[in-house]
Design a protein around this motif. Sequence first.
Motif, PDB file in Angstrom:
ATOM      1  N   ARG A 237       0.711  -1.171   0.085  1.00  0.00           N
ATOM      2  CA  ARG A 237       0.092  -0.005  -0.077  1.00  0.00           C
ATOM      3  C   ARG A 237       0.808   1.343  -0.163  1.00  0.00           C
ATOM      4  O   ARG A 237       0.380   2.373  -0.380  1.00  0.00           O
ATOM      5  CB  ARG A 237      -0.767  -0.004   1.171  1.00  0.00           C
ATOM      6  CG  ARG A 237      -2.080   1.116   1.292  1.00  0.00           C
ATOM      7  CD  ARG A 237      -3.077   1.078   0.240  1.00  0.00           C
ATOM      8  NE  ARG A 237      -3.903   1.756   0.227  1.00  0.00           N
ATOM      9  CZ  ARG A 237      -4.010   3.250  -0.033  1.00  0.00           C
ATOM     10  NH1 ARG A 237      -3.001   3.829  -0.524  1.00  0.00           N
ATOM     11  NH2 ARG A 237      -5.089   3.923  -0.008  1.00  0.00           N
ATOM     12  N   ASP A 241       0.136   3.473  -6.605  1.00  0.00           N
ATOM     13  CA  ASP A 241      -0.774   2.599  -7.308  1.00  0.00           C
ATOM     14  C   ASP A 241      -0.391   2.155  -8.444  1.00  0.00           C
ATOM     15  O   ASP A 241       0.060   2.927  -9.223  1.00  0.00           O
ATOM     16  CB  ASP A 241      -2.161   3.386  -7.047  1.00  0.00           C
ATOM     17  CG  ASP A 241      -3.452   2.322  -7.127  1.00  0.00           C
ATOM     18  OD1 ASP A 241      -3.222   1.161  -6.981  1.00  0.00           O
ATOM     19  OD2 ASP A 241      -4.611   2.995  -7.262  1.00  0.00           O
ATOM     20  N   HIS A 256      -4.395  -0.307  -4.871  1.00  0.00           N
ATOM     21  CA  HIS A 256      -4.705   0.262  -3.614  1.00  0.00           C
ATOM     22  C   HIS A 256      -6.149  -0.039  -3.347  1.00  0.00           C
ATOM     23  O   HIS A 256      -6.205  -0.571  -2.037  1.00  0.00           O
ATOM     24  CB  HIS A 256      -4.420   1.559  -3.478  1.00  0.00           C
ATOM     25  CG  HIS A 256      -3.043   2.008  -3.565  1.00  0.00           C
ATOM     26  ND1 HIS A 256      -2.411   3.318  -3.414  1.00  0.00           N
ATOM     27  CD2 HIS A 256      -1.787   1.412  -3.492  1.00  0.00           C
ATOM     28  CE1 HIS A 256      -1.272   3.561  -3.515  1.00  0.00           C
ATOM     29  NE2 HIS A 256      -0.861   2.412  -3.261  1.00  0.00           N
ATOM     30  N   ASP A 260      -6.929  -2.308   0.285  1.00  0.00           N
ATOM     31  CA  ASP A 260      -7.969  -1.734   1.381  1.00  0.00           C
ATOM     32  C   ASP A 260      -9.195  -2.605   1.720  1.00  0.00           C
ATOM     33  O   ASP A 260      -9.653  -2.830   2.895  1.00  0.00           O
ATOM     34  CB  ASP A 260      -8.569  -0.315   0.745  1.00  0.00           C
ATOM     35  CG  ASP A 260      -7.263   0.620   0.741  1.00  0.00           C
ATOM     36  OD1 ASP A 260      -6.279   0.679   1.381  1.00  0.00           O
ATOM     37  OD2 ASP A 260      -7.790   1.719  -0.012  1.00  0.00           O
TER      38      ASP A 260
END
Length: 348
Positions: A237, A241, A256, A260
């Motif tokens: 992360r 991205d 990303h 999440d």
Amino acid sequence: MSNGGTRERHAWIEPGAFEVAPGIHRIPLPLPSDGLRAVNVYAIEDGGDLVLIDSGWALEEAREQLETALGKIGYGFEDVRRFLVTHVHRDHYTLGVTLRRTFGTSVSLGIGEQPSLEAIIAGRADGQLSQLRRWGAAELTELVEANRQGDGQSRDHYELPDDWIEGTTEIELATRTLRAVPTPGHTRGHVVFLDAESSLLFSGDHVLPHITPSIGLEPARAQLPLGDYLDSLRLMRGYPDMRLLPAHGPVTGSVHSRIDELIAHHDDRLALTAQAIEDGAGTAYEAALKLGWTRHNRRLDELDVFNRILAVGETAAHLDVLVTRDSLRSSMVDGIVEYRTASTSAPE
């Protein structure tokens, strides 16, 4: 989900060679009798040769499909210079090993896979039976032993790699530079490959678009595989991205956003797993019986034996993280790990 929706969801498994970026083709290979359906191999055109990310399972059907797909983009097995393998599971590693015997292709693998690979080669991969006993799954252990088949043939497809990938390292190809990054969790030695200039992540099984990867299914299981996995997600992360080029599932737009989702999923599972102990479960097996599994929230006993093993191992991984966070306590009783809430006294 409608039949049309199901077909769309699984469209990525159709055979072929699909360009996902200039000079990079996604080649799905079959996984018969496996719920994952297919594995993506990525062929990178590199100065007249090919470098492949992962190799597929050493099955004749997969070999033929790979040969056909390479032919469609003007190459053959003799043009494959190197396999960069994300991890040691058979659907990623073994076809590369068998092709090396004929064509001399170089095979690279993360150094963290060495203990598990050596155990497989030596015939010490026991299907996690010893772990199942620790997790209190006596009934499941008996089922595994009753249905276990010899694995001599599968061992024939395993050999040591030509070189080990150690730490975060730059891999210089003729036309691009890949960065290999260790991402333990799915297995101890899992690595991903970043193409920073093209903003691509070859993620192996570390980040998948539709499913959550299994954790710690390997002969030499890490002490805290889920903790390792969450750390690896947070590590990735922190990179810019990128487009996600996964081993299972379609190419998607954002690493990303999927990371999440995976972190949120495991937060939810940690809470549910802690609740299972609150509700009276004392072992990983008992907790797994209280939890729902798959998108359809199935009971543990509705799964096949292999997926029950995965489920109990996943539950143990979540319980051990809860212990490190002081949400639970654990103790060994007659060879079985027992869990209790932090406010409950240890057994005498």
